[in-house]
Design an enzyme around this catalytic site. Structure first.
Site, PDB file in Angstrom:
ATOM      1  N   TYR A 198       0.689  -0.983  -0.197  1.00  0.00           N
ATOM      2  CA  TYR A 198      -0.283  -0.214   0.088  1.00  0.00           C
ATOM      3  C   TYR A 198       1.140   1.301   0.268  1.00  0.00           C
ATOM      4  CZ  TYR A 198      -3.131  -3.115   1.737  1.00  0.00           C
ATOM      5  OH  TYR A 198      -4.563  -4.071   1.921  1.00  0.00           O
TER       6      TYR A 198
ATOM      7  N   ALA B 265     -18.326  -4.757   1.296  1.00  0.00           N
ATOM      8  CA  ALA B 265     -18.158  -4.144  -0.636  1.00  0.00           C
ATOM      9  C   ALA B 265     -17.817  -2.834  -0.597  1.00  0.00           C
ATOM     10  CB  ALA B 265     -19.396  -5.443  -1.078  1.00  0.00           C
TER      11      ALA B 265
ATOM     12  N   GLY C  42     -18.224  -0.220   0.336  1.00  0.00           N
ATOM     13  CA  GLY C  42     -19.401   1.208  -0.200  1.00  0.00           C
ATOM     14  C   GLY C  42     -20.884   0.704  -0.489  1.00  0.00           C
TER      15      GLY C  42
ATOM     16  N   LEU D 254     -22.382  -2.439  -0.027  1.00  0.00           N
ATOM     17  CA  LEU D 254     -23.359  -3.140   0.722  1.00  0.00           C
ATOM     18  C   LEU D 254     -24.141  -2.362   1.945  1.00  0.00           C
ATOM     19  CD1 LEU D 254     -21.995  -6.414   1.748  1.00  0.00           C
ATOM     20  CD2 LEU D 254     -23.775  -5.996   0.695  1.00  0.00           C
ATOM     21  N   THR D 255     -23.794  -1.046   1.433  1.00  0.00           N
ATOM     22  CA  THR D 255     -24.156   0.064   2.762  1.00  0.00           C
ATOM     23  C   THR D 255     -25.213   0.865   1.522  1.00  0.00           C
ATOM     24  OG1 THR D 255     -22.458   1.699   3.094  1.00  0.00           O
ATOM     25  CG2 THR D 255     -22.530  -0.508   4.337  1.00  0.00           C
TER      26      THR D 255
HETATM   27  N1  LIG Z   1      -6.039  -9.091   1.846  1.00  0.00           N
HETATM   28  C1  LIG Z   1      -6.218  -8.354   0.941  1.00  0.00           C
HETATM   29  O1  LIG Z   1      -6.472  -8.218  -0.844  1.00  0.00           O
HETATM   30  C2  LIG Z   1      -7.389  -7.532   0.903  1.00  0.00           C
HETATM   31  C3  LIG Z   1      -8.042  -6.778  -0.283  1.00  0.00           C
HETATM   32  C4  LIG Z   1      -8.501  -5.378   0.017  1.00  0.00           C
HETATM   33  C5  LIG Z   1      -8.275  -5.121   1.208  1.00  0.00           C
HETATM   34  N2  LIG Z   1      -7.801  -5.523   2.073  1.00  0.00           N
HETATM   35  C6  LIG Z   1      -8.097  -4.958   3.788  1.00  0.00           C
HETATM   36  O2  LIG Z   1      -9.421  -4.568   3.659  1.00  0.00           O
HETATM   37  C7  LIG Z   1      -9.241  -2.939   4.134  1.00  0.00           C
HETATM   38  C8  LIG Z   1     -11.257  -2.694   3.879  1.00  0.00           C
HETATM   39  O3  LIG Z   1     -11.186  -2.365   2.290  1.00  0.00           O
HETATM   40  P1  LIG Z   1     -12.371  -2.356   1.212  1.00  0.00           P
HETATM   41  O4  LIG Z   1     -11.875  -2.574  -0.030  1.00  0.00           O
HETATM   42  O5  LIG Z   1     -12.963  -4.237   1.712  1.00  0.00           O
HETATM   43  O6  LIG Z   1     -13.403  -1.744   1.481  1.00  0.00           O
HETATM   44  P2  LIG Z   1     -14.754  -1.992   3.016  1.00  0.00           P
HETATM   45  O7  LIG Z   1     -14.469  -1.585   4.589  1.00  0.00           O
HETATM   46  O8  LIG Z   1     -15.653  -3.181   2.036  1.00  0.00           O
HETATM   47  O9  LIG Z   1     -15.295  -0.421   2.012  1.00  0.00           O
HETATM   48  C9  LIG Z   1     -14.888   0.470   3.196  1.00  0.00           C
HETATM   49  C10 LIG Z   1     -15.493   1.652   2.239  1.00  0.00           C
HETATM   50  O10 LIG Z   1     -16.701   1.585   2.877  1.00  0.00           O
HETATM   51  C11 LIG Z   1     -17.661   2.968   2.939  1.00  0.00           C
HETATM   52  N3  LIG Z   1     -18.449   3.091   3.505  1.00  0.00           N
HETATM   53  C12 LIG Z   1     -19.859   3.230   3.069  1.00  0.00           C
HETATM   54  N4  LIG Z   1     -20.593   3.349   4.736  1.00  0.00           N
HETATM   55  C13 LIG Z   1     -19.347   2.507   5.463  1.00  0.00           C
HETATM   56  C14 LIG Z   1     -19.803   3.718   6.649  1.00  0.00           C
HETATM   57  N5  LIG Z   1     -20.909   3.364   7.439  1.00  0.00           N
HETATM   58  N6  LIG Z   1     -18.598   3.560   7.495  1.00  0.00           N
HETATM   59  C15 LIG Z   1     -17.489   2.833   6.807  1.00  0.00           C
HETATM   60  N7  LIG Z   1     -17.250   3.163   5.262  1.00  0.00           N
HETATM   61  C16 LIG Z   1     -18.637   3.147   4.903  1.00  0.00           C
HETATM   62  C17 LIG Z   1     -16.373   4.211   2.586  1.00  0.00           C
HETATM   63  O11 LIG Z   1     -16.157   4.559   1.460  1.00  0.00           O
HETATM   64  P3  LIG Z   1     -16.484   6.268   1.322  1.00  0.00           P
HETATM   65  O12 LIG Z   1     -14.842   6.837   2.300  1.00  0.00           O
HETATM   66  O13 LIG Z   1     -15.740   6.376   0.029  1.00  0.00           O
HETATM   67  O14 LIG Z   1     -17.307   6.960   1.978  1.00  0.00           O
HETATM   68  C18 LIG Z   1     -15.377   2.776   2.534  1.00  0.00           C
HETATM   69  O15 LIG Z   1     -14.318   3.536   2.816  1.00  0.00           O
HETATM   70  C19 LIG Z   1      -8.424  -2.655   3.278  1.00  0.00           C
HETATM   71  O16 LIG Z   1      -8.248  -1.527   4.168  1.00  0.00           O
HETATM   72  C20 LIG Z   1      -7.033  -3.594   3.882  1.00  0.00           C
HETATM   73  O17 LIG Z   1      -6.594  -3.299   4.101  1.00  0.00           O
HETATM   74  C21 LIG Z   1      -6.929  -6.436   1.732  1.00  0.00           C
END
Ligand SMILES: NC(=O)c1ccc[n+]([C@@H]2O[C@H](COP(=O)([O-])OP(=O)(O)OC[C@H]3O[C@@H](n4cnc5c(N)ncnc54)[C@H](OP(=O)(O)O)[C@@H]3O)[C@@H](O)[C@H]2O)c1
Length: 323
Positions: free
Chosen positions: A43, A191, A193, A195-196
């Protein structure tokens, strides 16, 4: 709950200045309990940013646990030696400004390239030495995780995608994790955002999870899943996000839900909802299909819709590759 920091990296999406990132981290640190952050060597800029933030916060940083990853570039897999693993770990320690890394989660892009068991053994040696406190993996299916466990690698966790939309870990992987005491750390719980109630900006998360939505039947199925989450949220006086987290955390072996950092506020008690078996059945009936195959198998097809959108070379920046 773990707060995910991919969102802070250059290339994930626009709009995260250093000040905004520090404000989001301060906000997360202000909540009760210890703060656990998830980042990765790939990252870009994030380990350095977290190191700077923790140093600037002095004693408060003592409450912060940072999970990072060891993700060797695809092009480097066949040339990895003990020194390479050490250099990446040392680089993460330097960037994060810590003596020991709390958890290093090992990822291997292509299990057809040999060397992954050996690389994990070299990582485990660094645990013996005290440079790493715990060894985890990410995106390992049951078969590959079993190989590491049977080799004696002390894997404590496997970070995988697990949500109402992606239920691939359920079954083989969760059974193995329960049997061997490995904790699933779940990403994709919201997902990105989808899913929300939404998202505030375009991001690489959204690209990733839109491809997942395509796998499970498209926007109509997503809408039905979201409606089912919202219905329970209304009953519980909670948010759709809270119910989506409760779903992931209700699954066997799930130890934490990772939620990406956002400028939007979380609800006051995002982990307050407990789902009944009838709730789970209702949610799963609303999204009857999940992504086919074992964990991360679809993503490992580099010519496919998931593999095509990934970057495989983000580790080569910096000094880890210098002799
Ligand atoms: N190991 C891997 O291969 C891998 C892959 C992907 C992710 N990850 C890890 O997982 C973490 C999460 O990422 P993700 O891609 O899976 O995303 P996520 O946690 O599913 O979604 C987070 C996003 O959802 C939106 N959101 C909508 N409603 C929300 C609420 N009530 N509270 C908080 N956020 C809300 C926000 O977007 P907005 O800010 O645009 O509103 C936020 O940035 C990453 O930071 C990383 O550490 C790991």
């Amino acid at each position: 709950m773990i707060r995910g920091c991919w969102q802070l990296s250059r290339g994930h999406g626009p709009g995260w200045s250093r000040d905004l990132a520090f404000a989001a981290l301060d906000d997360a640190a202000g909540r009760p309990g210890p703060l656990v952050l998830d980042c990765a060597d790939i990252y870009v800029g994030v380990e350095e940013l977290l190191g700077e933030w923790m140093e600037s916060r002095g004693d408060a940083a003592g409450r912060v646990v940072v999970h990072t990853k060891f993700v060797p570039d695809l092009g480097a897999l066949d040339g990895i030696d003990r020194g390479y693993v050490r250099r990446i770990v040392q680089r993460s320690r330097r960037r994060l400004r810590v003596d020991a890394l709390d958890l290093v989660q090992f990822h291997w892009w292509d299990f057809a390239v040999p060397g992954w068991v050996q690389a994990a053994e070299w990582l485990a040696e660094l645990r013996e030495e005290g440079l790493v406190r715990q060894v985890g993996v990410t995106n390992f299916d049951a078969r590959s995780l079993r190989v590491l466990l049977e080799t004696g690698i002390p894997v404590v966790s496997n970070q995988v995608q697990l949500s109402l939309l992606d239920r691939r870990p359920l079954g083989g992987l969760t059974a193995l994790c329960l049997e061997r005491g490995v904790t699933l750390l779940c990403y994709g719980t919201l997902a990105g955002g989808l899913l929300t109630s939404g998202h505030s900006q375009e991001s690489r998360s959204l690209t990733k999870y839109r491809a997942i939505v395509d796998e499970i039947g498209g926007p109509g199925v997503l809408a039905r899943g979201r409606a089912a989450l919202a219905e329970i949220a209304v009953r519980e006086g909670a948010t759709t996000a809270d119910v989506a987290l409760a779903y992931a955390l209700s699954r066997p072996a799930a130890g934490a839900a990772i939620v990406g950092l956002s400028r939007r506020g979380l609800s006051p008690d995002p982990l307050a909802v407990t789902l009944t078996p009838a709730d789970i059945a209702r949610l799963e009936a609303a999204v009857p299909t999940t992504v086919p195959g074992p964990v991360y198998e679809a993503e490992r097809n580099r010519a496919g819709p998931h593999g095509r959108i990934m970057r495989y070379d983000l580790n080569r920046d910096g000094d880890a590759h210098r002799a």
